[in-house]
Motif scaffolding. Structure first.
Motif, PDB file in Angstrom:
ATOM      1  N   ALA A   1       0.798  -1.234   0.000  1.00  0.00           N
ATOM      2  CA  ALA A   1       0.000   0.000   0.000  1.00  0.00           C
ATOM      3  C   ALA A   1       0.818   1.264   0.000  1.00  0.00           C
ATOM      4  CB  ALA A   1      -0.978   0.026   1.175  1.00  0.00           C
ATOM      5  N   GLU A   2       2.100   1.184   0.232  1.00  0.00           N
ATOM      6  CA  GLU A   2       2.911   2.379   0.257  1.00  0.00           C
ATOM      7  C   GLU A   2       3.294   2.762  -1.162  1.00  0.00           C
ATOM      8  OE1 GLU A   2       5.869   0.871   2.819  1.00  0.00           O
ATOM      9  OE2 GLU A   2       4.825   1.485   4.628  1.00  0.00           O
ATOM     10  N   SER A   3       3.194   4.034  -1.493  1.00  0.00           N
ATOM     11  CA  SER A   3       3.345   4.485  -2.873  1.00  0.00           C
ATOM     12  C   SER A   3       4.689   5.167  -3.068  1.00  0.00           C
ATOM     13  CB  SER A   3       2.223   5.454  -3.241  1.00  0.00           C
ATOM     14  OG  SER A   3       0.978   4.832  -3.051  1.00  0.00           O
TER      15      SER A   3
ATOM     16  N   ARG B   1       5.193   7.087   0.273  1.00  0.00           N
ATOM     17  CA  ARG B   1       4.085   7.789   0.916  1.00  0.00           C
ATOM     18  C   ARG B   1       3.416   6.833   1.887  1.00  0.00           C
ATOM     19  NH1 ARG B   1      -1.128   9.408  -2.616  1.00  0.00           N
ATOM     20  NH2 ARG B   1      -1.099   7.143  -2.751  1.00  0.00           N
TER      21      ARG B   1
ATOM     22  N   GLU C   1      -5.122   9.040   7.373  1.00  0.00           N
ATOM     23  CA  GLU C   1      -5.469   8.129   6.281  1.00  0.00           C
ATOM     24  C   GLU C   1      -4.194   7.359   5.967  1.00  0.00           C
ATOM     25  OE1 GLU C   1      -6.884   8.229   1.586  1.00  0.00           O
ATOM     26  OE2 GLU C   1      -6.877  10.071   2.772  1.00  0.00           O
TER      27      GLU C   1
ATOM     28  N   TYR D   1      -1.537   4.741   4.180  1.00  0.00           N
ATOM     29  CA  TYR D   1      -1.129   4.129   2.921  1.00  0.00           C
ATOM     30  C   TYR D   1      -0.093   3.045   3.184  1.00  0.00           C
ATOM     31  CZ  TYR D   1      -3.083   8.553   1.193  1.00  0.00           C
ATOM     32  OH  TYR D   1      -3.890   9.635   0.943  1.00  0.00           O
ATOM     33  N   THR D   2      -0.152   2.422   4.344  1.00  0.00           N
ATOM     34  CA  THR D   2       0.788   1.373   4.707  1.00  0.00           C
ATOM     35  C   THR D   2       0.036   0.237   5.363  1.00  0.00           C
ATOM     36  OG1 THR D   2       2.669   0.789   6.134  1.00  0.00           O
ATOM     37  CG2 THR D   2       1.282   2.622   6.852  1.00  0.00           C
TER      38      THR D   2
ATOM     39  N   ASP E   1       4.175  -0.525  -3.962  1.00  0.00           N
ATOM     40  CA  ASP E   1       3.644  -0.109  -5.257  1.00  0.00           C
ATOM     41  C   ASP E   1       4.752   0.049  -6.294  1.00  0.00           C
ATOM     42  OD1 ASP E   1       1.304  -0.027  -3.861  1.00  0.00           O
ATOM     43  OD2 ASP E   1       0.839   2.066  -4.296  1.00  0.00           O
TER      44      ASP E   1
ATOM     45  N   HIS F   1      -5.608   2.093  -4.382  1.00  0.00           N
ATOM     46  CA  HIS F   1      -6.031   1.442  -3.145  1.00  0.00           C
ATOM     47  C   HIS F   1      -7.446   1.888  -2.802  1.00  0.00           C
ATOM     48  CE1 HIS F   1      -1.905   0.121  -2.617  1.00  0.00           C
ATOM     49  NE2 HIS F   1      -1.535   1.346  -2.915  1.00  0.00           N
TER      50      HIS F   1
ATOM     51  N   ASP G   1      -7.337  -3.674  -3.455  1.00  0.00           N
ATOM     52  CA  ASP G   1      -6.393  -2.944  -4.293  1.00  0.00           C
ATOM     53  C   ASP G   1      -6.639  -3.295  -5.760  1.00  0.00           C
ATOM     54  OD1 ASP G   1      -5.140  -1.866  -2.027  1.00  0.00           O
ATOM     55  OD2 ASP G   1      -3.869  -3.642  -1.839  1.00  0.00           O
TER      56      ASP G   1
END
Length: 210
Positions: free
Chosen positions: A4-6, A28, A45, A47-48, A127, A150, A155
């Motif tokens: 999930a990390e971008s 991110r 929110e 992202y991990t 990602d 995501h 995903d």
């Protein structure tokens, strides 16, 4: 299935980060979305897939904020991380009241990461490891992963196939294999995901006159 990390390449709106050591990338990991209470807490929110590991006390993040923000160019360090009614909430150094928290709303948190480091979860990838992989069905390359989106339910791999972008659910039944070394993902999509089904473009026939 994704960590999930971008990677920074996936967010064109982010200003360039300076001072990132060679061989490392910016990931991110979260966004500050709402002040919580009067003591500086902020809802996140995420992202991990590993928030409890990322947001440990002392963890420091690079901030993406407008140039006019008082936090522009400053790091943000976690003082405390907790869960409140299933919401991720954090306290940060130097953010001691609601007014200070409000200054950080919509800020995006980035962290340095070894570009070669793999996630610790089984069947999980960052990602930036997925973007650029060939998408292979029945030994034929049918597209290339251009980004990962995501959503709350699951995903999605966004696959460029010809002139189209196709949303491929990133689940084991449809993406049974990810081979980073070989530079590909294997897909077993349902009929119609990568091609029109027979009859899709056909116009209904006019009823016969009696």
């Amino acid at each position: 299935m994704t960590a999930a990390e971008s990677a920074d390449e996936q967010n064109d709106a982010r200003p360039p980060m300076t001072g990132v050591p060679e061989g490392r990338t910016q990931l991110r990991v979260g966004r500050l979305v709402k002040a919580h209470g009067l003591k500086g807490a902020i809802k996140l929110e995420l992202y991990t897939d590993d928030p409890d590991g990322r947001f440990v006390p002392g963890a420091t993040f690079t901030l993406q904020v407008p140039d006019s923000s008082p936090w522009h160019g400053k790091p943000l360090t976690v003082r405390e991380f907790r869960w409140m009614n299933s919401h991720a909430v954090a306290f940060f150094d130097g953010v001691d009241d609601r007014d200070a928290a409000e200054e950080l709303i919509r800020a995006i948190l980035w962290v340095d990461q070894d570009a070669a480091e793999a996630p610790t979860e089984d069947d999980a990838w960052y990602d930036h490891q997925l973007v650029g992989l060939d998408v292979v069905r029945d030994d034929v390359v049918v597209g290339r992963v251009v980004r990962v989106d995501h959503f709350p339910a699951q995903d999605m791999l966004i696959v460029r196939s010809g002139d189209a972008e196709i949303l491929v659910p990133f689940v084991k039944a449809i993406v049974p294999e990810v081979d980073i070394t070989a530079g590909r993902v294997i897909v077993t999509p349902p009929p119609g995901l990568f091609e029109d089904l027979p009859g899709d473009d056909e116009q209904p026939e006019a009823a016969e006159e009696v």
